[in-house]
Design an enzyme around this catalytic site. Sequence first.
Site, mmCIF file in Angstrom:
data_model
loop_
_atom_site.group_PDB
_atom_site.id
_atom_site.type_symbol
_atom_site.label_atom_id
_atom_site.label_comp_id
_atom_site.label_asym_id
_atom_site.label_seq_id
_atom_site.Cartn_x
_atom_site.Cartn_y
_atom_site.Cartn_z
ATOM 1 N N TYR A 150 27.264 32.446 35.177
ATOM 2 C CA TYR A 150 27.594 32.448 36.609
ATOM 3 C C TYR A 150 26.412 32.977 37.420
ATOM 4 C CZ TYR A 150 30.385 33.256 40.862
ATOM 5 O OH TYR A 150 30.883 33.250 42.152
ATOM 6 N N ALA A 153 23.534 30.497 37.498
ATOM 7 C CA ALA A 153 23.821 29.360 38.383
ATOM 8 C C ALA A 153 23.713 29.784 39.846
ATOM 9 C CB ALA A 153 25.222 28.815 38.089
ATOM 10 N N LYS A 154 24.241 30.963 40.179
ATOM 11 C CA LYS A 154 24.251 31.390 41.590
ATOM 12 C C LYS A 154 22.868 31.796 42.072
ATOM 13 C CE LYS A 154 28.639 30.649 42.559
ATOM 14 N NZ LYS A 154 29.014 29.628 43.563
HETATM 15 P P1 NAD Z 1 39.049 29.388 43.792
HETATM 16 O O1 NAD Z 1 39.112 29.470 42.303
HETATM 17 O O2 NAD Z 1 40.056 30.113 44.620
HETATM 18 O O3 NAD Z 1 39.050 27.869 44.244
HETATM 19 C C1 NAD Z 1 38.116 26.991 43.701
HETATM 20 C C2 NAD Z 1 38.590 25.571 43.892
HETATM 21 O O4 NAD Z 1 37.610 24.740 43.267
HETATM 22 C C3 NAD Z 1 39.924 25.264 43.218
HETATM 23 O O5 NAD Z 1 40.751 24.554 44.128
HETATM 24 C C4 NAD Z 1 39.530 24.372 42.038
HETATM 25 O O6 NAD Z 1 40.519 23.436 41.682
HETATM 26 C C5 NAD Z 1 38.276 23.707 42.572
HETATM 27 N N1 NAD Z 1 37.374 23.221 41.542
HETATM 28 C C6 NAD Z 1 36.991 23.874 40.413
HETATM 29 N N2 NAD Z 1 36.148 23.103 39.717
HETATM 30 C C7 NAD Z 1 35.984 21.964 40.423
HETATM 31 C C8 NAD Z 1 35.239 20.779 40.195
HETATM 32 N N3 NAD Z 1 34.481 20.622 39.103
HETATM 33 N N4 NAD Z 1 35.294 19.780 41.126
HETATM 34 C C9 NAD Z 1 36.062 19.926 42.235
HETATM 35 N N5 NAD Z 1 36.805 21.029 42.484
HETATM 36 C C10 NAD Z 1 36.751 22.027 41.592
HETATM 37 O O7 NAD Z 1 37.554 29.875 44.165
HETATM 38 P P2 NAD Z 1 37.012 30.528 45.515
HETATM 39 O O8 NAD Z 1 37.118 31.993 45.404
HETATM 40 O O9 NAD Z 1 37.594 29.856 46.704
HETATM 41 O O10 NAD Z 1 35.457 30.181 45.362
HETATM 42 C C11 NAD Z 1 34.800 29.223 46.178
HETATM 43 C C12 NAD Z 1 33.307 29.419 46.033
HETATM 44 O O11 NAD Z 1 32.945 30.760 46.409
HETATM 45 C C13 NAD Z 1 32.790 29.243 44.599
HETATM 46 O O12 NAD Z 1 31.541 28.601 44.615
HETATM 47 C C14 NAD Z 1 32.654 30.675 44.110
HETATM 48 O O13 NAD Z 1 31.732 30.810 43.066
HETATM 49 C C15 NAD Z 1 32.201 31.373 45.379
HETATM 50 N N6 NAD Z 1 32.451 32.819 45.345
HETATM 51 C C16 NAD Z 1 33.730 33.328 45.254
HETATM 52 C C17 NAD Z 1 33.924 34.700 45.199
HETATM 53 C C18 NAD Z 1 35.304 35.312 45.077
HETATM 54 O O14 NAD Z 1 35.396 36.542 44.942
HETATM 55 N N7 NAD Z 1 36.384 34.568 45.158
HETATM 56 C C19 NAD Z 1 32.823 35.556 45.240
HETATM 57 C C20 NAD Z 1 31.549 35.015 45.325
HETATM 58 C C21 NAD Z 1 31.380 33.644 45.377
#
Ligand code: NAD
Length: 255
Positions: A150, A153-154
């Site tokens: 992770y 990638a980030k």
């Molecule tokens: P989440 O798990 O709540 O939602 C992610 C969504 O992505 C889900 O609806 C899932 O079905 C969809 N998904 C997963 N793989 C997929 C694919 N291959 N193709 C299409 N859709 C796909 O995640 P989130 O918290 O909303 O995260 C959104 C972004 O923010 C991500 O890039 C995550 O890495 C980043 N992020 C999140 C957090 C956190 O604490 N939640 C922190 C830092 C960064």
Amino acid sequence: MDLQLQGAKVLVTAGANGIGRAVVEAFAAEGARVFTCDLDEAGLSTLPPGIGHCRADVSSRTDVAALFDQALAHLGGLDVLVNNAGIAGPTGRAEEINPEDWDRCVEVCLTSQFNCARLAIPHLRRSKNPSITNLSSAAGKFGFALRTPYAAAKWGVIGFTKSLAIELGDAGIRVNAILPGLVAGDRQRRVLEAKAQQRGVSFAEMERLAFSFTSIKDYVTPQQLADQILFLASPRGRTISGQAISVDGDTRMLS
Ligand code: NAD
């Protein structure tokens, strides 16, 4: 504040849940035309009416080609791409991680952004207010033990963002990355649970440790991230490009 996003043509990946859903709904509330995709078809079906959507795995170039055909037919062009899709990937020491889980994490968190950007750019070149926003993470600027795929990638998202910003500057296309910290919601709970288990501590202890490295001891909300992303996509963000913008309560380290 009028963000002047009425009629903007917006594509957000992974809009069925979490941050992506908040972004989709926020753009729609400003009068933008919005298209999204996700793997979660049940989640997509509960989006408010008027938001175009289809099932697509953004790590698949075939799916992304079909996504762009449908999105462009629905939107009639493109002003804004939000590369939001991402997965947490495996938790464990590098030598214990299943290599297929490494590949999947990098494909969904990083390669998917290239898959979408390369098809978006020719259309963004024709826009009067073009932008790309890529979701990175606090794990894109600190080492993050037990989450090497992770973090790799980030960090990659930041390199992609800054390089693309230079390439596209002449066309007036802004490219920025957002680095969320601890975001309220199921995903963060699952991540902290996995780390607590790996370290043999309680969830509460793991949560306390995570917040011991932030100045603001509160979760970021998806709405706050949506607010930031909308501002960058609005004409008010016209000269902001190549930036890695943290929305993380001043996180200074990851546990
Ligand atoms: P989440 O798990 O709540 O939602 C992610 C969504 O992505 C889900 O609806 C899932 O079905 C969809 N998904 C997963 N793989 C997929 C694919 N291959 N193709 C299409 N859709 C796909 O995640 P989130 O918290 O909303 O995260 C959104 C972004 O923010 C991500 O890039 C995550 O890495 C980043 N992020 C999140 C957090 C956190 O604490 N939640 C922190 C830092 C960064």
